[in-house]
Design an enzyme around this catalytic site. Structure first.
Site, PDB file in Angstrom:
ATOM      1  N   CYS A 113       0.818  -1.224   0.000  1.00 35.01           N
ATOM      2  CA  CYS A 113       0.000   0.000   0.000  1.00 35.01           C
ATOM      3  C   CYS A 113       0.847   1.268   0.000  1.00 35.01           C
ATOM      4  CB  CYS A 113      -0.949  -0.005   1.189  1.00 35.01           C
ATOM      5  SG  CYS A 113      -2.109  -1.364   1.120  1.00 35.01           S
ATOM      6  N   HIS A 248      -3.329   7.391   1.500  1.00 38.65           N
ATOM      7  CA  HIS A 248      -3.723   6.028   1.138  1.00 38.65           C
ATOM      8  C   HIS A 248      -5.123   5.794   1.685  1.00 38.65           C
ATOM      9  CE1 HIS A 248      -3.968   1.832   0.556  1.00 38.65           C
ATOM     10  NE2 HIS A 248      -3.820   1.517   1.824  1.00 38.65           N
ATOM     11  N   ASN A 278     -10.032   0.083  -0.800  1.00 36.03           N
ATOM     12  CA  ASN A 278      -8.570   0.115  -0.667  1.00 36.03           C
ATOM     13  C   ASN A 278      -7.952  -0.534  -1.910  1.00 36.03           C
ATOM     14  OD1 ASN A 278      -5.889  -0.318  -0.022  1.00 36.03           O
ATOM     15  ND2 ASN A 278      -6.296  -1.013   2.071  1.00 36.03           N
TER      16      ASN A 278
HETATM   17  O1  UT7 Z   1      -3.985  -0.911   3.321  1.00 42.38           O
HETATM   18  C1  UT7 Z   1      -3.163  -1.453   4.297  1.00 42.38           C
HETATM   19  C2  UT7 Z   1      -3.524  -0.973   5.596  1.00 42.38           C
HETATM   20  N1  UT7 Z   1      -4.763  -1.584   6.038  1.00 42.38           N
HETATM   21  C3  UT7 Z   1      -5.473  -0.961   6.911  1.00 42.38           C
HETATM   22  O2  UT7 Z   1      -5.127   0.144   7.258  1.00 42.38           O
HETATM   23  C4  UT7 Z   1      -6.674  -1.642   7.525  1.00 42.38           C
HETATM   24  C5  UT7 Z   1      -6.749  -1.252   8.965  1.00 42.38           C
HETATM   25  N2  UT7 Z   1      -7.846  -1.866   9.686  1.00 42.38           N
HETATM   26  C6  UT7 Z   1      -9.134  -1.525   9.507  1.00 42.38           C
HETATM   27  O3  UT7 Z   1      -9.453  -0.740   8.644  1.00 42.38           O
HETATM   28  C7  UT7 Z   1     -10.168  -2.101  10.456  1.00 42.38           C
HETATM   29  O4  UT7 Z   1      -9.519  -2.723  11.534  1.00 42.38           O
HETATM   30  C8  UT7 Z   1     -11.121  -3.116   9.774  1.00 42.38           C
HETATM   31  C9  UT7 Z   1     -12.065  -2.382   8.832  1.00 42.38           C
HETATM   32  C10 UT7 Z   1     -10.333  -4.147   9.019  1.00 42.38           C
HETATM   33  C11 UT7 Z   1     -11.994  -3.817  10.823  1.00 42.38           C
HETATM   34  O5  UT7 Z   1     -12.702  -2.875  11.605  1.00 42.38           O
HETATM   35  P1  UT7 Z   1     -12.733  -3.037  13.197  1.00 42.38           P
HETATM   36  O6  UT7 Z   1     -13.598  -1.976  13.703  1.00 42.38           O
HETATM   37  O7  UT7 Z   1     -11.296  -3.076  13.655  1.00 42.38           O
HETATM   38  O8  UT7 Z   1     -13.470  -4.422  13.384  1.00 42.38           O
HETATM   39  P2  UT7 Z   1     -12.950  -5.749  14.097  1.00 42.38           P
HETATM   40  O9  UT7 Z   1     -11.927  -6.420  13.269  1.00 42.38           O
HETATM   41  O10 UT7 Z   1     -12.606  -5.419  15.511  1.00 42.38           O
HETATM   42  O11 UT7 Z   1     -14.258  -6.626  14.061  1.00 42.38           O
HETATM   43  C12 UT7 Z   1     -15.435  -6.249  14.808  1.00 42.38           C
HETATM   44  C13 UT7 Z   1     -16.536  -7.279  14.564  1.00 42.38           C
HETATM   45  C14 UT7 Z   1     -16.055  -8.721  14.722  1.00 42.38           C
HETATM   46  O12 UT7 Z   1     -17.110  -9.445  15.339  1.00 42.38           O
HETATM   47  P3  UT7 Z   1     -17.026  -9.807  16.916  1.00 42.38           P
HETATM   48  O13 UT7 Z   1     -15.795 -10.638  17.080  1.00 42.38           O
HETATM   49  O14 UT7 Z   1     -16.971  -8.484  17.622  1.00 42.38           O
HETATM   50  O15 UT7 Z   1     -18.301 -10.558  17.126  1.00 42.38           O
HETATM   51  C15 UT7 Z   1     -15.911  -9.217  13.317  1.00 42.38           C
HETATM   52  O16 UT7 Z   1     -16.113 -10.606  13.186  1.00 42.38           O
HETATM   53  O17 UT7 Z   1     -17.008  -7.177  13.212  1.00 42.38           O
HETATM   54  C16 UT7 Z   1     -16.999  -8.472  12.597  1.00 42.38           C
HETATM   55  N3  UT7 Z   1     -16.744  -8.331  11.170  1.00 42.38           N
HETATM   56  C17 UT7 Z   1     -17.707  -8.158  10.251  1.00 42.38           C
HETATM   57  N4  UT7 Z   1     -19.045  -8.090  10.346  1.00 42.38           N
HETATM   58  C18 UT7 Z   1     -19.740  -7.877   9.201  1.00 42.38           C
HETATM   59  C19 UT7 Z   1     -15.543  -8.298  10.563  1.00 42.38           C
HETATM   60  N5  UT7 Z   1     -15.700  -8.117   9.238  1.00 42.38           N
HETATM   61  C20 UT7 Z   1     -17.046  -8.016   9.019  1.00 42.38           C
HETATM   62  C21 UT7 Z   1     -17.812  -7.819   7.869  1.00 42.38           C
HETATM   63  N6  UT7 Z   1     -19.149  -7.754   8.005  1.00 42.38           N
HETATM   64  N7  UT7 Z   1     -17.268  -7.649   6.637  1.00 42.38           N
END
Ligand code: UT7
Length: 321
Positions: A113, A248, A278
């Site tokens: 990225c 980014h 992304n």
């Molecule tokens: O380009 C390279 C750099 N990349 C980045 O900068 C990405 C950085 N990270 C992020 O943007 C965020 O961490 C994410 C968008 C990937 C995830 O968001 P989050 O608020 O950190 O969510 P999380 O991973 O803590 O997940 C929260 C909940 C989980 O459920 P439980 O365990 O709380 O029951 C996940 O299973 O959301 C659930 N979940 C989803 N639910 C519906 C994860 N993905 C999805 C989904 N749809 N697509």
């Protein structure tokens, strides 16, 4: 003194747009979750006829037209990608041949990225040392090919596309225009937080993207704020001098948090994550091209490019338009 001046930009997207609602038909997710956690509403997905090289070539052609420069005048192509058409040769050489400007320098840069920032820094250095005169700097990806479509935590986040700029070496003071400061970093200790579980030398397969999103998020905000300040310090400028941040586009919440840390108003940040998702190395030049074409970024403006990605790698670059 030689400076690398941005002469024009271009971009290209696959024909097929895929909304969150369409994804939710095959993935256990919802439009609400994706919009709330990421700001993403749409992404573009390449079909079999669209490749990293074809998107890169279309973006490069548009950038050449915008710059008013012939392909035959280009003597350097630096292409950032993590999704090359072939393991080798470099996708940059495929683009070079498609443009018909064979004979100059052409190679790929792999910094995921942050790839466009690494490519920009490399091309700028080569222009300033006289190795080349006019460069195409391209970020192009077909990240959809690396998705595990069973993994909802990653497959909803990424899209395909390409962006390109034309850089020209200018001697003397071209009204202060050009790249002013670039800062790049890498920290290989975080490989397991964001990687692809394949490769020619290990599994012999292409592999799929794996990410521990929450941890990547945390590192992103800290690293980006710090490298932005480093670039400003090197240039002897402050955040208040910045007209536009072209970041980014990983997550709208990262863009907001970084802007807040720097005390920059949200209106100064070019945001395309809602439409493109992304696109890895393509996201910065894609967003830049949007800002140029809709008239927000104007001659004389001070633009801050920034990115963070797998490796980890991260960087920032300040340029006067
Ligand atoms: O380009 C390279 C750099 N990349 C980045 O900068 C990405 C950085 N990270 C992020 O943007 C965020 O961490 C994410 C968008 C990937 C995830 O968001 P989050 O608020 O950190 O969510 P999380 O991973 O803590 O997940 C929260 C909940 C989980 O459920 P439980 O365990 O709380 O029951 C996940 O299973 O959301 C659930 N979940 C989803 N639910 C519906 C994860 N993905 C999805 C989904 N749809 N697509």
């Amino acid at each position: 003194m030689i400076r690398s001046v941005i002469r024009g930009s271009g971009s290209a997207l696959p024909a097929r747009a895929v909304s969150n609602a369409e994804l939710a038909k095959t993935v256990d997710t919802s439009d609400d979750w994706i919009v709330e956690r990421t700001g993403i509403r749409n992404r573009y997905i390449a079909d079999d006829s669209e490749t990293t090289a074809s998107l890169a070539t279309d973006a490069a052609r548009a950038a050449l037209v915008a710059a008013g420069i012939e392909a035959s005048d280009i003597d350097l192509i630096v292409l950032a990608t993590a999704t090359p058409d072939q393991t080798f040769p470099a996708t940059a050489t495929i683009v070079q041949n498609a443009l018909g400007c064979n004979g100059g320098i052409a190679f790929d840069v792999a910094a995921v990225c942050s790839g466009f920032l690494y490519a920009l820094g490399t091309a700028d250095s080569m222009l300033r040392t006289g190795m080349a005169k006019r460069a195409l700097v391209i970020g192009a990806e077909t990240f959809s090919r690396l998705m595990d479509w069973e993994d909802r935590t990653t497959c909803v986040l990424f899209g395909d596309g390409a962006g390109a700029i034309v850089l020209e070496a200018v001697e003397g003071d071209d009204a202060g225009a050009g790249i002013i400061a670039t800062k790049l970093h890498a920290d290989g200790a975080h490989n397991e937080l964001l990687y692809v579980d394949g490769g020619p030398s290990t599994t012999g397969t292409v592999g799929k993207l794996r990410m521990r999103g929450r941890e990547v998020f945390r590192h992103a905000v800290v690293n980006l704020a710090s490298v932005l300040n480093e670039a400003l310090e090197e240039a002897g400028l402050t955040a208040a001098d910045i007209d536009w941040v072209v970041p980014h586009q990983a997550n709208a919440r990262i863009l907001d948090a970084t802007a807040r840390k720097l005390g920059l108003p949200a209106e100064k940040v070019i945001v395309t994550v809602d439409q493109h998702a992304n696109t890895s190395a393509a996201s910065v030049p894609l967003a830049f091209d949007v800002g140029i074409r809709d008239g927000r970024i104007k001659p004389g403006d001070l633009v801050m490019f920034e990115a963070m990605g797998g490796g980890f790698t991260w960087g920032a670059c300040l340029a006067r338009m």
